[in-house]
Write a protein that holds these residues in place. Structure first.
Motif, PDB file in Angstrom:
ATOM      1  N   UNK A  15     -10.769  -9.854   0.111  1.00 60.39           N
ATOM      2  CA  UNK A  15      -9.951 -10.545  -1.118  1.00 60.39           C
ATOM      3  C   UNK A  15     -10.340  -9.690  -2.262  1.00 60.39           C
ATOM      4  N   UNK A  16     -11.454  -9.703  -2.999  1.00 57.75           N
ATOM      5  CA  UNK A  16     -11.937  -8.890  -4.113  1.00 57.75           C
ATOM      6  C   UNK A  16     -11.024  -7.617  -4.256  1.00 57.75           C
ATOM      7  N   UNK A  23      -2.896  -6.032  -3.701  1.00 55.70           N
ATOM      8  CA  UNK A  23      -2.411  -6.172  -2.508  1.00 55.70           C
ATOM      9  C   UNK A  23      -1.793  -7.459  -2.143  1.00 55.70           C
ATOM     10  N   UNK A  24      -0.590  -7.940  -1.646  1.00 59.97           N
ATOM     11  CA  UNK A  24      -0.170  -8.959  -1.073  1.00 59.97           C
ATOM     12  C   UNK A  24       0.485  -8.699   0.242  1.00 59.97           C
ATOM     13  N   UNK A  25       0.819  -9.979   0.969  1.00 52.05           N
ATOM     14  CA  UNK A  25       1.611  -9.810   2.187  1.00 52.05           C
ATOM     15  C   UNK A  25       2.660  -8.933   2.044  1.00 52.05           C
ATOM     16  N   UNK A  41      -8.793   3.950  -0.088  1.00 53.73           N
ATOM     17  CA  UNK A  41      -7.659   3.071   0.069  1.00 53.73           C
ATOM     18  C   UNK A  41      -7.036   2.694  -1.227  1.00 53.73           C
ATOM     19  N   UNK A  42      -5.642   3.019  -1.423  1.00 53.70           N
ATOM     20  CA  UNK A  42      -4.750   2.784  -2.461  1.00 53.70           C
ATOM     21  C   UNK A  42      -3.452   2.138  -2.130  1.00 53.70           C
ATOM     22  N   UNK A  43      -2.838   1.431  -3.120  1.00 52.11           N
ATOM     23  CA  UNK A  43      -1.462   0.743  -2.863  1.00 52.11           C
ATOM     24  C   UNK A  43      -0.343   2.175  -2.840  1.00 52.11           C
TER      25      UNK A  43
END
Length: 77
Positions: A15-16, A23-25, A41-43
């Motif tokens: 979650x953090x 990041x959301x569903x 990891x990136x958006x």
């Protein structure tokens, strides 16, 4: 932060980390390997907002005086 890989190769992003990256569903993420072998990891589905300096790149625009330009540079507007 550690997490466990499932039999399908899936992991839960802590979650953090989700909160930090927004990041959301339905969000898309990208995994990139760095020169030292670690993975980042990136958006992948979001453009990063332009910094206040990138907004000023090029020219100051018509009608701005030195004080107005300095205020923009300092983020005072």
């Amino acid at each position: 932060m550690a997490t466990t890989v499932t039999a399908k190769g899936q992991v839960t992003i802590p979650k953090r980390v989700r909160d930090l990256l927004g990041i959301v569903p339905g969000s898309q993420v990208d995994f990139r390997r760095t020169a030292d072998g670690s993975v980042v990891l990136t958006r992948a589905d979001q453009e990063r907002p332009a910094s206040r300096f990138e907004k000023l790149r090029g020219h100051a625009g018509k009608g701005l005086d030195t004080d107005a330009i300095m205020a923009l540079t300092r983020g005072e507007t």
